[in-house]
Design a protein around this motif. Structure first.
Motif, short mmCIF file in Angstrom:
data_model
loop_
_atom_site.label_atom_id
_atom_site.label_comp_id
_atom_site.label_asym_id
_atom_site.label_seq_id
_atom_site.Cartn_x
_atom_site.Cartn_y
_atom_site.Cartn_z
N VAL B 154 5.94 3.72 6.10
CA VAL B 154 6.82 4.51 5.23
C VAL B 154 6.67 3.99 3.80
O VAL B 154 6.54 2.79 3.59
CB VAL B 154 8.29 4.34 5.68
CG1 VAL B 154 9.21 5.23 4.87
CG2 VAL B 154 8.44 4.66 7.17
N TYR B 155 6.63 4.90 2.83
CA TYR B 155 6.64 4.46 1.43
C TYR B 155 7.43 5.44 0.58
O TYR B 155 7.38 6.64 0.79
CB TYR B 155 5.21 4.25 0.89
CG TYR B 155 4.33 5.47 0.88
CD1 TYR B 155 3.67 5.89 2.02
CD2 TYR B 155 4.15 6.19 -0.30
CE1 TYR B 155 2.85 7.00 2.01
CE2 TYR B 155 3.32 7.30 -0.32
CZ TYR B 155 2.68 7.71 0.83
OH TYR B 155 1.86 8.81 0.81
N VAL B 156 8.20 4.90 -0.34
CA VAL B 156 9.09 5.70 -1.18
C VAL B 156 9.02 5.17 -2.61
O VAL B 156 9.22 3.98 -2.85
CB VAL B 156 10.57 5.59 -0.71
CG1 VAL B 156 11.45 6.51 -1.51
CG2 VAL B 156 10.71 5.87 0.78
N ASP B 170 8.86 1.20 -2.56
CA ASP B 170 9.29 0.52 -1.34
C ASP B 170 8.30 0.91 -0.26
O ASP B 170 7.94 2.09 -0.16
CB ASP B 170 10.69 0.99 -0.93
CG ASP B 170 11.76 0.55 -1.93
OD1 ASP B 170 11.47 -0.36 -2.73
OD2 ASP B 170 12.86 1.11 -1.91
N HIS B 171 7.86 -0.05 0.53
CA HIS B 171 6.84 0.30 1.54
C HIS B 171 6.90 -0.65 2.72
O HIS B 171 7.36 -1.78 2.60
CB HIS B 171 5.45 0.25 0.91
CG HIS B 171 5.09 -1.11 0.35
ND1 HIS B 171 4.37 -2.03 1.05
CD2 HIS B 171 5.41 -1.70 -0.82
CE1 HIS B 171 4.24 -3.12 0.32
NE2 HIS B 171 4.87 -2.96 -0.84
N THR B 172 6.39 -0.16 3.86
CA THR B 172 6.32 -1.00 5.05
C THR B 172 5.43 -2.20 4.75
O THR B 172 4.33 -2.05 4.21
CB THR B 172 5.74 -0.20 6.24
OG1 THR B 172 6.55 0.96 6.40
CG2 THR B 172 5.73 -1.02 7.51
N ALA B 173 5.91 -3.39 5.10
CA ALA B 173 5.19 -4.60 4.70
C ALA B 173 4.46 -5.25 5.87
O ALA B 173 3.97 -6.36 5.75
CB ALA B 173 6.17 -5.58 4.07
#
Lengths: 159, 213
Positions: B154-156, B170-173
């Protein structure tokens, strides 16, 4: 005590309190102990990076860090990385409370400084001059080295 | 009236619990996946995709196949998490090389979630700093989404107030492990530490080799 005297007394008391606080802030505040300060070297072409440090507050009162400035960066913000459901989210912090007689550490993946818009190129030979600005007007300056990847490796191995 | 609603809610809740309890089958013990993060045997095949690599060459699912890849989604304007994670992957590569195992057939791939700013040239310069062998992939959202949706990434974008151009993402790490068949078979959740990833990755490779053999 007659009722009409009360406001006068209250004003007097307030002014004394204000004076006492001002005195405490200016004269009795011990400098914070700063350690483990470093700035991450930015990869080439990048105009932003992160900074970290540990602050020990020896004073009997909480101190509120409001801002960090440097002549070498036009913009420095306090940020917090939060990992929620595997997602890294970056949130600006309006302030950072350093509790009385306690410490706060800024670390990778946690609270950190975001430094952007450098006024001149910087690398691992640079040192960054930073000033902490607290809510009560107190300021404290310090120098943080810029660390390269190999310098970070060395620290990691020493841990 | 209010009491009646509360009473009915409690009853409904109780009924729900009872139904859940009576209809749910006992879950079978998970199939052998003794290593934390190993998705075995429930791997996730990657869909076809086309992105551009840091040398401006097309990069598709076929190029991913035939190698083991550690995948990380991020963006170059990320001040804290991404440089730290790429630093961790750099250390993982050093450790695998030092232990002389699984170093030669492991690739490290950084996929940008910020195609707007992360051109191949930007990625090339950025990744070379961490390791000249790291691969960077970028592309428009439309090219990225089949991959991110399938992998649960996911990224926003989160624009900053003063300057919309200076947005953060913001993103999956998590770091994902892709096998030579193009399937996601491992997931390393944040926060990342090089020793932990090297150890678990090595264990996963041994486990898969033993299972196949």
């Amino acid at each position: 005590m007659t009722p009409h005297l009360t406001p006068v007394l209250l004003l007097w008391l307030l002014s004394v309190t204000a004076f006492a606080v001002a005195e405490e802030r200016n004269d009795e505040l011990h400098a914070l102990h700063l350690s483990q300060a470093w700035i991450r070297e930015a990869p080439p072409g990048m105009n932003m990076t992160a900074g970290y440090f540990k602050l020990d507050n020896p004073n009997p009162q909480d101190l509120i860090l409001k801002q960090v400035t440097s002549p070498q960066f036009a913009r420095i913000e306090l940020h917090q990385t939060v990992i929620e459901d595997g997602m890294a989210k970056m949130r600006p912090l309006t302030e950072l409370v350093i509790p009385a007689q306690a410490s706060v550490q800024l670390i990778p993946n946690g609270q950190h400084l975001m430094l952007s818009e450098p006024t001149a190129p910087f690398d691992s030979d640079s040192e960054i001059a930073l000033t902490l600005h607290f809510a009560n007007g107190y300021q404290q300056a310090f120098i943080a080295p810029v660390l390269s990847l190999s310098e970070l490796d060395r620290f990691r191995q020493e841990e | 009236m209010r009491l009646l609603i509360i009473l009915l809610s409690v009853l409904a809740l109780g009924l729900g619990f009872w139904l859940n309890h009576s209809f749910s089958k006992p879950t079978p013990p998970p199939a052998a996946a003794p290593i934390e993060g190993l998705l075995w045997p429930q791997n996730r095949p990657l869909p076809p995709f086309q992105l551009t690599d840091h040398h401006q060459q097309p990069f598709t699912l076929d190029q991913l196949k035939g190698h083991w890849s550690l995948l990380f989604f991020g963006y170059t304007h990320c001040p804290d998490v991404c440089p730290m994670t790429l630093g961790v992957l750099r250390n993982v590569k050093q450790q695998l090389t030092a232990q002389g195992q699984f170093a030669d057939d492991t690739r490290y791939i950084f996929i940008s979630v910020d195609g707007e700013r992360d051109t191949p040239a930007v990625l090339n310069r950025y990744l070379h700093y961490f390791d000249p062998a790291f691969i960077g992939l970028t592309g428009p959202d439309s090219a990225l989404q089949p991959l991110t949706q399938q992998l649960g990434i996911v990224y926003v974008k989160t624009p900053t107030e003063e300057n919309p151009q200076q947005y953060l993402v913001d993103h999956t790490a998590s770091i994902l492990l892709i096998d030579p068949e193009g399937r996601m078979i491992g997931l390393f959740s944040s926060p990342h530490a090089p020793d932990d990833i090297s150890k678990r990755y090595t264990a996963m490779r041994h486990f898969v080799a033993e299972s196949a053999g």
